[in-house]
Each structure stands twice: as C-alpha cells, then as structure tokens.
Design a protein around this motif. Structure first.
Motif, PDB file in Angstrom:
ATOM      1  N   ALA A  23      10.281   9.736   7.086  1.00  0.00           N
ATOM      2  CA  ALA A  23      10.372  10.979   7.868  1.00  0.00           C
ATOM      3  C   ALA A  23      10.223  11.784   7.472  1.00  0.00           C
ATOM      4  CB  ALA A  23      11.647  10.737   8.033  1.00  0.00           C
ATOM      5  N   ASN A  24       8.654  12.142   7.374  1.00  0.00           N
ATOM      6  CA  ASN A  24       7.952  13.333   6.913  1.00  0.00           C
ATOM      7  C   ASN A  24       8.168  15.192   8.247  1.00  0.00           C
ATOM      8  OD1 ASN A  24       7.191  12.618   4.156  1.00  0.00           O
ATOM      9  ND2 ASN A  24       5.786  11.304   5.960  1.00  0.00           N
ATOM     10  N   ALA A  25       7.843  14.571   9.367  1.00  0.00           N
ATOM     11  CA  ALA A  25       8.357  15.998   9.557  1.00  0.00           C
ATOM     12  C   ALA A  25       9.445  16.135   9.747  1.00  0.00           C
ATOM     13  CB  ALA A  25       7.709  15.409  10.987  1.00  0.00           C
ATOM     14  N   GLU A  26      10.315  14.967  10.180  1.00  0.00           N
ATOM     15  CA  GLU A  26      11.862  15.728  10.295  1.00  0.00           C
ATOM     16  C   GLU A  26      12.344  16.295   8.895  1.00  0.00           C
ATOM     17  OE1 GLU A  26      10.825  12.715  12.599  1.00  0.00           O
ATOM     18  OE2 GLU A  26      10.380  12.543  10.800  1.00  0.00           O
ATOM     19  N   GLY A  27      12.405  15.556   7.627  1.00  0.00           N
ATOM     20  CA  GLY A  27      12.578  16.414   6.590  1.00  0.00           C
ATOM     21  C   GLY A  27      12.131  17.710   6.505  1.00  0.00           C
ATOM     22  N   ALA A  28      10.894  17.762   6.448  1.00  0.00           N
ATOM     23  CA  ALA A  28       9.805  19.255   6.791  1.00  0.00           C
ATOM     24  C   ALA A  28      11.030  20.635   7.769  1.00  0.00           C
ATOM     25  CB  ALA A  28       9.090  19.274   6.899  1.00  0.00           C
ATOM     26  N   ALA A  29      11.485  19.298   8.947  1.00  0.00           N
ATOM     27  CA  ALA A  29      12.159  20.757   9.216  1.00  0.00           C
ATOM     28  C   ALA A  29      13.193  20.778   9.229  1.00  0.00           C
ATOM     29  CB  ALA A  29      11.913  20.029  10.759  1.00  0.00           C
ATOM     30  N   ASP A  30      14.042  20.168   8.626  1.00  0.00           N
ATOM     31  CA  ASP A  30      15.276  20.143   7.378  1.00  0.00           C
ATOM     32  C   ASP A  30      15.623  21.272   6.850  1.00  0.00           C
ATOM     33  OD1 ASP A  30      16.715  18.603   9.474  1.00  0.00           O
ATOM     34  OD2 ASP A  30      16.771  16.935   8.263  1.00  0.00           O
ATOM     35  N   LEU A  31      14.314  21.779   6.340  1.00  0.00           N
ATOM     36  CA  LEU A  31      13.373  22.386   5.000  1.00  0.00           C
ATOM     37  C   LEU A  31      13.563  23.331   5.595  1.00  0.00           C
ATOM     38  CD1 LEU A  31      13.547  22.724   2.173  1.00  0.00           C
ATOM     39  CD2 LEU A  31      10.806  21.778   2.340  1.00  0.00           C
TER      40      LEU A  31
ATOM     41  N   LEU B 141       0.877  -1.210   0.399  1.00  0.00           N
ATOM     42  CA  LEU B 141       0.228   0.192   0.126  1.00  0.00           C
ATOM     43  C   LEU B 141       0.885   1.172  -0.401  1.00  0.00           C
ATOM     44  CD1 LEU B 141      -2.271  -2.266   0.815  1.00  0.00           C
ATOM     45  CD2 LEU B 141      -3.193  -0.442   2.255  1.00  0.00           C
ATOM     46  N   GLY B 142       0.739   2.454  -1.258  1.00  0.00           N
ATOM     47  CA  GLY B 142       1.506   3.019  -0.783  1.00  0.00           C
ATOM     48  C   GLY B 142       1.185   4.247  -0.710  1.00  0.00           C
ATOM     49  N   GLY B 143       1.360   5.185  -1.050  1.00  0.00           N
ATOM     50  CA  GLY B 143       0.875   6.890   0.009  1.00  0.00           C
ATOM     51  C   GLY B 143       0.557   6.846   1.415  1.00  0.00           C
ATOM     52  N   GLY B 144       0.195   7.977   1.593  1.00  0.00           N
ATOM     53  CA  GLY B 144      -0.031   8.380   3.491  1.00  0.00           C
ATOM     54  C   GLY B 144      -1.597   8.052   3.275  1.00  0.00           C
TER      55      GLY B 144
ATOM     56  N   GLY C 158      -2.036  21.128   2.133  1.00  0.00           N
ATOM     57  CA  GLY C 158      -2.298  19.991   2.252  1.00  0.00           C
ATOM     58  C   GLY C 158      -3.778  19.912   2.550  1.00  0.00           C
ATOM     59  N   PRO C 159      -4.544  18.782   2.584  1.00  0.00           N
ATOM     60  CA  PRO C 159      -5.533  18.345   3.038  1.00  0.00           C
ATOM     61  C   PRO C 159      -5.291  18.199   4.836  1.00  0.00           C
ATOM     62  CG  PRO C 159      -5.337  16.347   1.348  1.00  0.00           C
ATOM     63  CD  PRO C 159      -3.949  17.536   2.082  1.00  0.00           C
ATOM     64  N   ALA C 160      -6.615  18.587   5.761  1.00  0.00           N
ATOM     65  CA  ALA C 160      -6.426  18.782   7.083  1.00  0.00           C
ATOM     66  C   ALA C 160      -6.103  17.046   8.156  1.00  0.00           C
ATOM     67  CB  ALA C 160      -8.018  19.551   7.804  1.00  0.00           C
ATOM     68  N   GLY C 161      -6.769  16.188   7.224  1.00  0.00           N
ATOM     69  CA  GLY C 161      -6.808  14.768   6.953  1.00  0.00           C
ATOM     70  C   GLY C 161      -5.753  13.914   6.886  1.00  0.00           C
ATOM     71  N   HIS C 162      -5.380  14.707   5.963  1.00  0.00           N
ATOM     72  CA  HIS C 162      -4.536  13.606   5.278  1.00  0.00           C
ATOM     73  C   HIS C 162      -2.766  13.503   6.066  1.00  0.00           C
ATOM     74  CE1 HIS C 162      -1.016  12.450   2.553  1.00  0.00           C
ATOM     75  NE2 HIS C 162      -1.770  11.966   1.463  1.00  0.00           N
ATOM     76  N   ARG C 163      -2.505  12.749   6.600  1.00  0.00           N
ATOM     77  CA  ARG C 163      -1.509  11.746   7.999  1.00  0.00           C
ATOM     78  C   ARG C 163      -0.050  12.859   7.345  1.00  0.00           C
ATOM     79  NH1 ARG C 163      -1.711   6.228  10.541  1.00  0.00           N
ATOM     80  NH2 ARG C 163       0.341   7.334  11.166  1.00  0.00           N
ATOM     81  N   THR C 164       0.134  12.156   6.129  1.00  0.00           N
ATOM     82  CA  THR C 164       1.686  13.090   5.205  1.00  0.00           C
ATOM     83  C   THR C 164       1.633  14.705   5.439  1.00  0.00           C
ATOM     84  OG1 THR C 164       1.980  10.601   3.795  1.00  0.00           O
ATOM     85  CG2 THR C 164       3.057  13.196   3.208  1.00  0.00           C
ATOM     86  N   ALA C 165       0.267  15.268   4.779  1.00  0.00           N
ATOM     87  CA  ALA C 165       0.489  16.752   4.615  1.00  0.00           C
ATOM     88  C   ALA C 165       1.063  16.950   6.118  1.00  0.00           C
ATOM     89  CB  ALA C 165      -0.571  17.127   3.636  1.00  0.00           C
ATOM     90  N   VAL C 166      -0.344  16.455   7.047  1.00  0.00           N
ATOM     91  CA  VAL C 166      -0.111  16.719   8.675  1.00  0.00           C
ATOM     92  C   VAL C 166       1.304  16.962   8.807  1.00  0.00           C
ATOM     93  CG1 VAL C 166      -0.923  16.593  10.339  1.00  0.00           C
ATOM     94  CG2 VAL C 166      -2.549  16.208   8.751  1.00  0.00           C
ATOM     95  N   ASP C 167       1.822  15.876   9.217  1.00  0.00           N
ATOM     96  CA  ASP C 167       3.395  15.509   9.424  1.00  0.00           C
ATOM     97  C   ASP C 167       4.626  16.791   8.825  1.00  0.00           C
ATOM     98  OD1 ASP C 167       2.330  13.605  10.536  1.00  0.00           O
ATOM     99  OD2 ASP C 167       3.297  12.603  10.089  1.00  0.00           O
ATOM    100  N   ARG C 168       3.952  16.630   7.317  1.00  0.00           N
ATOM    101  CA  ARG C 168       5.404  17.558   7.224  1.00  0.00           C
ATOM    102  C   ARG C 168       4.994  18.834   6.950  1.00  0.00           C
ATOM    103  NH1 ARG C 168       5.467  15.008   0.512  1.00  0.00           N
ATOM    104  NH2 ARG C 168       6.426  13.367   0.955  1.00  0.00           N
ATOM    105  N   ALA C 169       3.774  19.527   7.511  1.00  0.00           N
ATOM    106  CA  ALA C 169       3.283  21.252   7.374  1.00  0.00           C
ATOM    107  C   ALA C 169       4.548  21.301   8.965  1.00  0.00           C
ATOM    108  CB  ALA C 169       1.641  21.408   7.286  1.00  0.00           C
TER     109      ALA C 169
ATOM    110  N   THR D 123       6.108  24.048  10.142  1.00  0.00           N
ATOM    111  CA  THR D 123       6.440  25.518  10.799  1.00  0.00           C
ATOM    112  C   THR D 123       6.766  25.470  12.791  1.00  0.00           C
ATOM    113  OG1 THR D 123       3.256  24.265  11.833  1.00  0.00           O
ATOM    114  CG2 THR D 123       3.965  25.432  10.398  1.00  0.00           C
ATOM    115  N   GLU D 124       7.114  23.744  12.831  1.00  0.00           N
ATOM    116  CA  GLU D 124       7.018  23.868  14.712  1.00  0.00           C
ATOM    117  C   GLU D 124       9.262  23.965  14.202  1.00  0.00           C
ATOM    118  OE1 GLU D 124       6.384  19.901  16.098  1.00  0.00           O
ATOM    119  OE2 GLU D 124       4.427  20.044  16.561  1.00  0.00           O
ATOM    120  N   ALA D 125       9.562  24.400  13.413  1.00  0.00           N
ATOM    121  CA  ALA D 125      11.162  24.172  13.342  1.00  0.00           C
ATOM    122  C   ALA D 125      11.804  25.727  13.575  1.00  0.00           C
ATOM    123  CB  ALA D 125      11.343  23.611  12.404  1.00  0.00           C
ATOM    124  N   LEU D 126      10.408  26.940  12.009  1.00  0.00           N
ATOM    125  CA  LEU D 126      10.535  27.757  12.460  1.00  0.00           C
ATOM    126  C   LEU D 126       9.723  28.794  13.846  1.00  0.00           C
ATOM    127  CD1 LEU D 126       8.545  28.571   8.828  1.00  0.00           C
ATOM    128  CD2 LEU D 126      11.060  28.617   9.535  1.00  0.00           C
TER     129      LEU D 126
END
Length: 350
Positions: free
Chosen positions: A168-176, A125-128, A193-204, A208-211
């Motif tokens: 590692a979505n949250a970690e990659g977005a934080a590095d960026l 199963l591919g995808g978030g 992204g959509p509020a209920g999409h776990r990949t989108a939520v983790d990246r956002a 934002t937490e890193a900033l």
C-alpha cells in the motif's frame, strides 16, 4: 550395501508401488489419502529410504527449485525480500534461483522462460513494475508458465490477474505526510524517483495529495525526479538546493524544511548531499524515507520512514506462488500496509 528400494518401502507400508511413489514423490494430478501417506513416510523413515530428486521432479512435473526475480540484489530492500523467500523455501524443502534484472522487462521475461524450461516449481517477481515496460510480453510468459503447471506471484503491483502481494504505497506515504504535518512541518520537498516507476509514482502521489488536502501543497519546483537509488537521492538533493538557491550568508533559506525520499536508500543519499552543502540534518532540513530497511537503522540521525515487513512479504509471496491455481477463481491478492516510524531525522520543528 545398497539402500532400501521404493518397492521395499511399499511392501513395508502395505501399499502398492504406485501409491508409495505418489506419497513420497508427489504427483502432478493424483493425491494420496493422508493416512496412507503418513504410513508410507513412516516406513521410509524406518527403513532409511532416501527419495531420488529426479524421480520427484518427474512425478510432480516440476523440480524443487523456485525462481526469484529482483531488480538489484545490492539494494537492501531486495535482499530483505529475498531473505523472506529463501526462509520460506527452505521450510518447504525448495531451492531458490535468484536473478537481478536492473529493471529490464526483457530480462524478467527471459528468466521466466528459463524457469519454465527448467521446470521450476514457482517464480516470484519482486519489486515494482514500470509504467511503460513490456508488461504484455512478460504477462504472457508468466501466464504460459502458470498454464504449464508453474506457480507465479508478484510483489508490488499486480499484473493482469496474476497473484500478487500489493504494497500500500500511496496509503503509507499519505500516512507519513499526515504524521509530519502533525509534527508542525509545512514546507516540503519530494525526491520522487523515476517518472515511469509505479512504486515511486504511487509513493510520491500519496505524499503530495495528502499534503494538498491538509492545505500544505508541495511546490512543483520542490518535486525532483531522480533515480531510485542512493546516488539518485544525493543528486536529487543537489538539484533541489540548486533550484531554491543560496540565501544570505550562503544558507539555503528557501529550502523546504522537510524532504521525503520515496525509499530509504534515496533518503540516505539526500542526507549526505545536505551535509555536503553545509546543511545540518535535521536542524536545517529534516529527512524521511520509505521501507525501514534493517541495515539502515543505524544511520545518524535515525531515519523516519514507513516500515514495510519485507521478510514477511517475501514469505507471503512464495506462499501465493505455491498455492493451487484455480482457473475460474478470482485473482489472489494480499495487501500489506506500512507503519509510520518517527525517528530523530524529523524532530518537531522548534
């Protein structure tokens, strides 16, 4: 003239018919010593024996097909993932059956049940995952499939104790976020992204937490929920610019200096919308994405992103699905971390 039979192969190799069958066709619960197996295979090659696929499936309890579930085959993220699964399957002599679900948990579950009825070897199963989808029913279908001898793995986030290649979505977005802050950016927007999409939520969240930790929090009005697609990024940029409003001379003086889209196709849509609004990319607004989709590397200006080795992820996901299942063993998890790639879409601010 008919070809050689399995009995002739067994006689040539000096083994029983049952041993020859297990060596060539496999077995759901019996193995053959490596030296005997090689002897049988050598005889089969020498005699020109071709095994019967139906006999192999019956002997193994499973066919030579594997199922791959993606959300949208038109999305280059999933086509890259599918390429990795297909390459790995080809090396193992397996055939891939692909379905696109458009984020429907019901279609995912129905496909898993179909693969179980067809005795497919494994399902990837591919995808978030969606935060509020029918994961319970899907997990039960996957567990039932695995208990009957099928292999299972997921890409993105885990589901229960099923094997998964975790990005590692949250970690990659934080590095960026830290990389862009290091370049000198202080004003940001996020197409979340959509509020209920776990990949989108983790990246956002990671971005934002890193900033916030760096002292440059993203203003709430600069975080825009939108579809996880190119058109979603386009609409997101339009909505963001409408929120900040035009400044003197029609310029959006209050617009964030840099924007982050939680995937590359959204970033491309955001770039197009910025140009439609009369803004220059990157002179007026810098843009970054996530995934480093190969087919989007020729975008102008070249897109800053977080590189995920998607083909490798697909290969590793199939390897997990085909690995032997031990009921009392800990969950099999493989984590893949992205790499920040800075390109022309986010130059150091002047």
């Amino acid at each position: 003239m008919p070809g050689p039979t399995l009995s002739e192969v067994a006689r040539d190799a000096g083994v029983s018919l049952a041993t020859a069958s297990r060596a060539i066709n496999g077995s759901a619960n019996r193995t053959v010593r490596p030296d005997l197996r090689e002897r049988v295979l050598a005889s089969a090659r020498r005699l020109g024996y071709s095994p019967d696929p139906s006999a192999q499936a019956m002997a193994r309890g499973r066919t030579t097909s594997v199922g791959l579930v993606v959300h949208d085959i038109a999305d280059p993220y999933f086509s890259s993932l599918a390429a990795g699964v297909a390459d790995a399957a080809d090396r193992d002599g397996l055939i891939v059956t692909l379905t696109s679900t458009r984020h429907s948990p019901e279609r995912e579950r129905a496909f898993v049940e179909l693969m179980d009825r067809q005795r497919a070897r494994a399902v990837v199963l591919g995808g978030g995952r969606l935060a509020d989808d029918a994961d319970g029913a899907l997990r039960r279908a996957l567990e039932s499939y695995r208990s009957s001898g099928g292999g299972v793995s997921l890409v993105g986030q885990p589901l229960g104790d099923l094997p998964a290649v975790q990005i590692a979505n949250a970690e990659g977005a934080a590095d960026l976020a830290r990389a862009l802050h290091g370049l000198g950016y202080r004003s940001f927007g996020v197409f979340a992204g959509p509020a209920g999409h776990r990949t989108a939520v983790d990246r956002a969240r990671g971005f934002t937490e890193a900033l916030a930790a760096l002292g440059s929090p993203v203003e709430p009005e600069a975080i825009v929920e939108c579809a996880f697609t190119r058109d979603g990024g386009h609409r997101g940029m339009g909505e963001l610019l409408a929120r900040v409003g035009p400044g003197a001379g029609g310029a959006h003086d209050d617009a964030p200096r840099a924007v982050f889209a939680v995937n590359d196709v959204m970033a491309v849509g955001a770039m197009a919308a910025a140009r439609d609004a009369g803004l220059r990319v990157p002179e007026d607004v810098a843009v970054a994405g996530f995934d480093d989709i190969v087919t989007l590397r020729d975008v102008t200006p070249a897109l800053t992103t977080v590189r995920i080795p998607l083909t490798e992820v697909g290969e590793r996901a199939l390897a997990l699905a085909l690995a032997p299942y031990e009921e009392d063993a800990p969950p099999q998890r493989v984590e893949v971390r992205g790499t920040v790639v800075l390109r022309e879409s986010t130059p150091a601010p002047g």
